[in-house]
Design a protein around this motif. Structure first.
Motif, PDB file in Angstrom:
ATOM      1  N   VAL A  64       0.819  -1.229   0.000  1.00  0.00           N
ATOM      2  CA  VAL A  64       0.000   0.000   0.000  1.00  0.00           C
ATOM      3  C   VAL A  64       0.849   1.274   0.000  1.00  0.00           C
ATOM      4  N   THR A  65       2.169   1.132   0.075  1.00  0.00           N
ATOM      5  CA  THR A  65       3.059   2.304   0.088  1.00  0.00           C
ATOM      6  C   THR A  65       4.218   2.041  -0.876  1.00  0.00           C
ATOM      7  N   PHE A  66       3.939   2.122  -2.161  1.00  0.00           N
ATOM      8  CA  PHE A  66       4.890   1.712  -3.198  1.00  0.00           C
ATOM      9  C   PHE A  66       6.196   2.521  -3.176  1.00  0.00           C
TER      10      PHE A  66
ATOM     11  N   GLY B 112       9.508   4.064  -3.809  1.00  0.00           N
ATOM     12  CA  GLY B 112      10.507   3.747  -4.821  1.00  0.00           C
ATOM     13  C   GLY B 112      10.339   2.335  -5.356  1.00  0.00           C
ATOM     14  N   GLY B 113       9.433   1.584  -4.773  1.00  0.00           N
ATOM     15  CA  GLY B 113       9.145   0.229  -5.266  1.00  0.00           C
ATOM     16  C   GLY B 113      10.113  -0.839  -4.778  1.00  0.00           C
TER      17      GLY B 113
ATOM     18  N   HIS C  22      10.281  -2.570  -1.919  1.00  0.00           N
ATOM     19  CA  HIS C  22       9.603  -3.743  -1.351  1.00  0.00           C
ATOM     20  C   HIS C  22       8.800  -4.462  -2.434  1.00  0.00           C
TER      21      HIS C  22
ATOM     22  N   ASP D 231       0.092   4.139  -4.251  1.00  0.00           N
ATOM     23  CA  ASP D 231       0.812   5.311  -3.740  1.00  0.00           C
ATOM     24  C   ASP D 231       0.028   6.548  -4.137  1.00  0.00           C
TER      25      ASP D 231
ATOM     26  N   GLN E 244      -3.953   5.898  -5.503  1.00  0.00           N
ATOM     27  CA  GLN E 244      -4.967   6.289  -4.525  1.00  0.00           C
ATOM     28  C   GLN E 244      -4.396   6.217  -3.124  1.00  0.00           C
ATOM     29  N   ASN E 245      -5.090   6.853  -2.208  1.00  0.00           N
ATOM     30  CA  ASN E 245      -4.772   6.743  -0.794  1.00  0.00           C
ATOM     31  C   ASN E 245      -5.132   5.324  -0.327  1.00  0.00           C
ATOM     32  N   PHE E 246      -4.305   4.765   0.543  1.00  0.00           N
ATOM     33  CA  PHE E 246      -4.609   3.388   0.995  1.00  0.00           C
ATOM     34  C   PHE E 246      -5.823   3.319   1.917  1.00  0.00           C
TER      35      PHE E 246
ATOM     36  N   SER F  32       8.656   9.101   1.933  1.00  0.00           N
ATOM     37  CA  SER F  32       9.873   8.490   1.382  1.00  0.00           C
ATOM     38  C   SER F  32      11.032   9.479   1.482  1.00  0.00           C
TER      39      SER F  32
ATOM     40  N   GLN G 122      10.592  12.231  -1.022  1.00  0.00           N
ATOM     41  CA  GLN G 122       9.718  13.349  -0.620  1.00  0.00           C
ATOM     42  C   GLN G 122      10.477  14.317   0.294  1.00  0.00           C
TER      43      GLN G 122
ATOM     44  N   ARG H 102      17.382   6.088   8.415  1.00  0.00           N
ATOM     45  CA  ARG H 102      15.916   5.975   8.488  1.00  0.00           C
ATOM     46  C   ARG H 102      15.455   4.719   9.216  1.00  0.00           C
TER      47      ARG H 102
HETATM   48  C1  LIG Z   1       8.215   5.071   3.352  1.00  0.00           C
HETATM   49  S1  LIG Z   1       7.706   5.288   1.726  1.00  0.00           S
HETATM   50  C2  LIG Z   1       7.634   3.645   1.109  1.00  0.00           C
HETATM   51  C3  LIG Z   1       8.903   3.189   0.490  1.00  0.00           C
HETATM   52  C4  LIG Z   1       8.811   1.869  -0.226  1.00  0.00           C
HETATM   53  N1  LIG Z   1       8.487   0.787   0.672  1.00  0.00           N
HETATM   54  C5  LIG Z   1      10.087   1.585  -0.952  1.00  0.00           C
HETATM   55  O1  LIG Z   1      10.689   0.527  -0.726  1.00  0.00           O
HETATM   56  O2  LIG Z   1      10.517   2.422  -1.756  1.00  0.00           O
HETATM   57  C6  LIG Z   1       6.011   5.655   1.875  1.00  0.00           C
HETATM   58  C7  LIG Z   1       5.284   5.888   0.556  1.00  0.00           C
HETATM   59  O3  LIG Z   1       3.907   5.683   0.802  1.00  0.00           O
HETATM   60  C8  LIG Z   1       3.144   6.731   0.288  1.00  0.00           C
HETATM   61  N2  LIG Z   1       2.023   6.902   1.201  1.00  0.00           N
HETATM   62  C9  LIG Z   1       2.053   7.301   2.485  1.00  0.00           C
HETATM   63  N3  LIG Z   1       0.811   7.330   2.998  1.00  0.00           N
HETATM   64  C10 LIG Z   1      -0.030   6.915   2.011  1.00  0.00           C
HETATM   65  C11 LIG Z   1      -1.438   6.731   1.932  1.00  0.00           C
HETATM   66  N4  LIG Z   1      -2.235   7.009   2.954  1.00  0.00           N
HETATM   67  N5  LIG Z   1      -1.943   6.277   0.782  1.00  0.00           N
HETATM   68  C12 LIG Z   1      -1.141   6.013  -0.293  1.00  0.00           C
HETATM   69  N6  LIG Z   1       0.190   6.193  -0.280  1.00  0.00           N
HETATM   70  C13 LIG Z   1       0.747   6.631   0.865  1.00  0.00           C
HETATM   71  C14 LIG Z   1       4.059   7.924   0.239  1.00  0.00           C
HETATM   72  O4  LIG Z   1       3.675   8.791  -0.811  1.00  0.00           O
HETATM   73  C15 LIG Z   1       5.425   7.281   0.002  1.00  0.00           C
HETATM   74  O5  LIG Z   1       5.751   7.230  -1.363  1.00  0.00           O
END
Ligand SMILES: C[S@@+](CC[C@H](N)C(=O)[O-])C[C@H]1O[C@@H](n2cnc3c(N)ncnc32)[C@H](O)[C@@H]1O
Length: 306
Positions: free
Chosen positions: A34-36, A38-39, A41, A59, A79-81, A106, A109, A294
């Motif tokens: 749900v939080t893609f 950089g992709g 994971h 994302d 979309q928002n998760f 991320s 950001q 981090r």
């Molecule tokens: C910590 S980063 C994830 C990094 C990812 N796991 C990786 O390996 O690159 C969090 C990501 O989740 C997205 N994000 C945070 N809250 C969100 C939400 N409520 N809905 C959708 N995306 C969300 C942010 O925009 C950000 O790109």
């Protein structure tokens, strides 16, 4: 992306091995990241899936779409998760075998000066992860009441002098709107403890970011929907970076609720939708923390749907 002639990484995935192990991936299964970001994971999940496996990745930040790999097992959802369930249903993906959430912002950001997330740069007070939404940090700072600012700084930033801080901001904004990171720092300089400036400002920024992105509301809605989306035996893996989030995740896994007592059935047995796989939150190994700062505050919780 180039910076000073060097490739700058979008985001270095935290506790990658632990997250993948936590998902206990079935090669033909359906998974949701749900939080893609950089992709990082997501790519590792794809490596563990066979040709019949499927991955849905969410994302809310359009920038993340630059990282989508060319893989027809992956469906990206911009979309928002907090809309997890509807989207999984729309994609014909219910129920799923595992869900991963790596909460917060991320590195990308944080590192983009114009996004206004970082105390390191001067920029407009923005802080929106989804740039299609309207509420910005500038609006929070300039239009919220003193009481609301007090609450936000106290609860989301865990700031001790939150009341004075809110009052200082409200007095400063009478002269002129506080529009930039530098103007905010200047306005609250007297409240900022000497020698602890960075820690204090990070707390102020964390509070604003949580409010702007409605992070705790989205997390609550996501957790509630996750149990409806998962198969029995399916895994929920959530990584958080501050205690407010971790507390919500911990309580929800323990009781199926965010506060109050566990519900009991007629025989007095607890009714809770999830079972914790690890009793305590997992944290990153020393070596990972040394390489990636981090990872220092990451708390990983793993649960299984009953
Ligand atoms: C910590 S980063 C994830 C990094 C990812 N796991 C990786 O390996 O690159 C969090 C990501 O989740 C997205 N994000 C945070 N809250 C969100 C939400 N409520 N809905 C959708 N995306 C969300 C942010 O925009 C950000 O790109």
């Amino acid at each position: 992306m180039q910076e000073g002639g060097q490739m700058v990484e979008y985001h270095n995935p935290v506790m990658l091995r632990e997250c993948i192990e936590g998902l206990a991936i079935k090669p033909e299964g359906i998974y949701v990241d749900v939080t893609f970001g950089g992709g990082g994971h997501s790519r590792e999940i794809l490596k563990n899936l066979n040709a019949n496996g499927r991955l849905l990745a969410f994302d809310q930040d359009a920038d993340a779409q630059n990282n989508i790999p060319n893989d027809d097992r992956l469906t990206f959802i911009d979309q928002n998760f907090r809309y997890l369930k509807n989207n999984c249903r729309l994609q014909g993906a219910m129920p799923v075998d595992g869900i991963l959430a790596d909460l917060g912002v991320s590195s990308h950001q944080f590192d983009q000066p114009e996004r206004g997330f970082s105390i390191r740069f001067d920029a407009d007070l923005d802080m929106r992860m989804d740039q299609g939404t309207t509420l910005t940090a500038k609006q929070v700072i300039n239009t919220y009441t003193e009481e609301d600012l007090h609450k936000i700084f106290g609860i989301y930033g865990e700031i001790k002098n939150a009341k004075t801080l809110a009052k200082t901001i409200c007095t400063a904004r009478l002269n002129a709107a506080i529009e930039t990171v530098a103007e905010l720092k200047e306005a609250i300089a007297k409240q900022t403890p000497r020698g602890k400036e960075n820690k204090y400002l990070a707390q102020v920024f964390q509070a604003l970011r949580i409010e702007v992105n409605q992070e705790l509301e989205a997390l609550r809605e996501f957790l509630e929907q996750s149990v409806e989306v998962l198969k029995p035996g399916g895994r929920l893996v959530v990584m958080s970076y501050h205690s407010l989030e971790d507390r919500l995740v911990k309580n929800f896994i323990a009781t199926g609720k965010f506060r109050g007592e566990v519900e009991k059935d007629f025989f007095g047995n607890p009714i809770k939708p999830l079972e914790a796989v690890t009793r305590k939150a997992l944290t990153a190994a020393e070596e990972e923390i040394r390489l990636n700062n981090r990872a220092r505050s990451a708390k990983l919780r793993i649960a299984e749907k009953k």
